[in-house]
Design an enzyme around this catalytic site. Structure first.
Site, PDB file in Angstrom:
ATOM      1  N   CYS A  88       0.837  -1.215   0.000  1.00 39.98           N
ATOM      2  CA  CYS A  88       0.000   0.000   0.000  1.00 39.98           C
ATOM      3  C   CYS A  88       0.871   1.264   0.000  1.00 39.98           C
ATOM      4  O   CYS A  88       1.501   1.568  -1.007  1.00 39.98           O
ATOM      5  CB  CYS A  88      -0.967  -0.033   1.187  1.00 39.98           C
ATOM      6  SG  CYS A  88      -2.332   1.157   1.026  1.00 39.98           S
ATOM      7  N   HIS A 175      -3.683  -4.971   0.282  1.00 41.75           N
ATOM      8  CA  HIS A 175      -3.199  -5.521   1.556  1.00 41.75           C
ATOM      9  C   HIS A 175      -3.288  -7.051   1.542  1.00 41.75           C
ATOM     10  O   HIS A 175      -4.356  -7.612   1.799  1.00 41.75           O
ATOM     11  CB  HIS A 175      -4.025  -4.963   2.716  1.00 41.75           C
ATOM     12  CG  HIS A 175      -3.754  -3.521   3.006  1.00 41.75           C
ATOM     13  ND1 HIS A 175      -2.742  -3.114   3.850  1.00 41.75           N
ATOM     14  CD2 HIS A 175      -4.355  -2.400   2.556  1.00 41.75           C
ATOM     15  CE1 HIS A 175      -2.738  -1.788   3.906  1.00 41.75           C
ATOM     16  NE2 HIS A 175      -3.703  -1.334   3.134  1.00 41.75           N
ATOM     17  N   GLU A 177      -2.129  -9.026   3.701  1.00 40.00           N
ATOM     18  CA  GLU A 177      -2.154  -9.558   5.060  1.00 40.00           C
ATOM     19  C   GLU A 177      -3.556  -9.726   5.643  1.00 40.00           C
ATOM     20  O   GLU A 177      -3.732 -10.402   6.659  1.00 40.00           O
ATOM     21  CB  GLU A 177      -1.321  -8.663   6.003  1.00 40.00           C
ATOM     22  CG  GLU A 177      -1.902  -7.283   6.282  1.00 40.00           C
ATOM     23  CD  GLU A 177      -1.535  -6.228   5.261  1.00 40.00           C
ATOM     24  OE1 GLU A 177      -1.598  -5.033   5.590  1.00 40.00           O
ATOM     25  OE2 GLU A 177      -1.188  -6.602   4.125  1.00 40.00           O
TER      26      GLU A 177
END
Length: 388
Positions: A88, A175, A177
């Site tokens: 990001c 993202h 994660e």
């Protein structure tokens, strides 16, 4: 003696360093990498001590890269020497650092988005052509650095990922994660294993073996470890590591009057089963008097922390342990304590203060022994299984 930091805080060298630029998701990046079997650490974005790491990740951030005081990690010396992944804000920062251009556009992407993979090199190896990801940005990469490749685009034709393969630089605008990104864990695994060539030797058992060895080496037969136990999983696991190390130790349980009915007796009973001997200090009146008419949560936490240290210090003094030439204070500090207290990481806001992180007096007659400082709660639970 002076207050110091125990070597057991950081004896396992991280294979991946995460430079925290303030994202609320940074802790998730670390969790995903640990779950994949690789030891990593979150560091402040200004940190440069990553010589031994096999790869670097730059996190997201609430800042725009054009904001005043925006995080600006100095990783120019690492580019081309270590693999780097920007997530990001980290992707935008890498694009600008390497000569590309990032601008505010009329399209703000927040929430679910669908991307199309154009180039599967490196981090996208083995993934389908299209899948859903989670976006959270208003700035966009509009011009790529020289010699870079577009790896993926969104349905809005916005760059979702680029790379400089010859320099092992990778960047994703989304993202990976978070749960909402399909194949996000595989993307991170591709980076840490295929790109960074990590060994993946992080397990609870290996950590316990390392921690016990380090405690033995540092404290030795001539040292003394003192600790204040609560009955919680953190202090119990830390205590079991010390007991397994077979070094001299003395433990106290401060009865604050804030526990459940009969809980102190139950804790003592369970500790006996585990081979832990603990001396109970009755401090109920002192705590309850100090907390009278206090309603503000943060003030309560600080009063409890200060009162706890006072009661513990008096108990240690009664046993003349402060006169010991090599004294260590065992702390059950874990990684979330450090992160939530806003200590030593990125520009993230403090969530709440923990009395065991920055709540101790500036001068103490012992060193701190914090063997769990880089563990998450579930990792602590897993480690306890290997201490018996």
């Amino acid at each position: 003696m002076h207050r110091g930091i125990s070597k057991t805080q950081n004896t396992m060298k991280p294979e991946i360093i995460i430079l925290d630029c303030g994202s609320q998701y940074t802790q998730l990046i670390a969790r995903r990498i640990r779950e994949a079997g690789v030891f990593c650490e979150i560091r402040h974005w200004q940190d440069k001590l990553y010589d031994t790491a096999k790869g670097i990740i730059i996190s997201g951030s609430p800042f725009s890269i054009y904001d005043r005081n925006a995080p600006a990690p100095d990783i120019t010396g690492a580019i081309g020497k270590k693999p780097v992944l920007g997530i990001c804000y980290g992707a935008q920062y890498l694009a600008r650092l390497l000569g590309g251009k990032v601008l505010k556009t009329s399209i703000r992407e927040y929430g679910p988005a669908r991307i199309k993979i154009i180039n599967r090199n490196g981090i996208f190896e083995g993934l389908p052509e299209k899948f859903n990801v989670w976006m959270s940005h208003s700035d966009s990469i509009v011009e790529l650095p020289v010699n870079s490749l577009v790896n993926a685009i969104t349905e809005n034709e916005i760059v979702a990922s680029f790379s400089l393969k010859e320099k092992a630089v990778y960047a994703v605008q989304f993202h990976p994660e978070v749960y909402h990104t399909e194949y996000g864990i595989q993307i991170l695994k591709n980076f840490i294993y295929k790109v960074c060539q990590c060994e993946g030797n992080w397990t609870p058992k290996s950590f316990v073996e390392m921690a016990v060895s380090q405690i033995k080496e540092e404290v030795g037969e001539d040292g003394m470890v003192i600790g204040a136990l609560s009955g919680g999983i953190d202090s119990t696991t830390a205590t079991m590591l010390v007991i397994k190390s077979a070094v001299p130790c003395k433990f106290f349980l401060i009865d604050t009057g804030l526990l459940r009915k009969n809980e102190v007796n139950e804790i003592i009973s369970e500790y006996k089963k585990m081979g832990i001997t603990v001396e109970v200090v009755n401090a109920q009146d002192q705590f309850l008097n100090a907390l009278q008419k206090i309603t503000e949560p943060e003030m309560k936490r600080k009063i409890i922390g200060a009162t706890f240290i006072d009661c513990f210090s008096k108990a240690v003094m009664q046993h003349n342990l402060f006169n010991h030439p090599k004294l260590y204070l065992l702390q059950g500090t874990i990684y979330p304590d450090v992160i939530e207290s806003g200590k030593g990481l990125g520009p993230s806001a403090t969530i709440k203060s923990h009395h065991n992180v920055g709540g101790l007096p500036p001068q103490l007659p012992f060193k701190l022994l914090e063997p769990l400082k880089y563990l998450f709660k579930d990792e602590v639970r897993d480690c306890l299984l290997y201490t018996s």
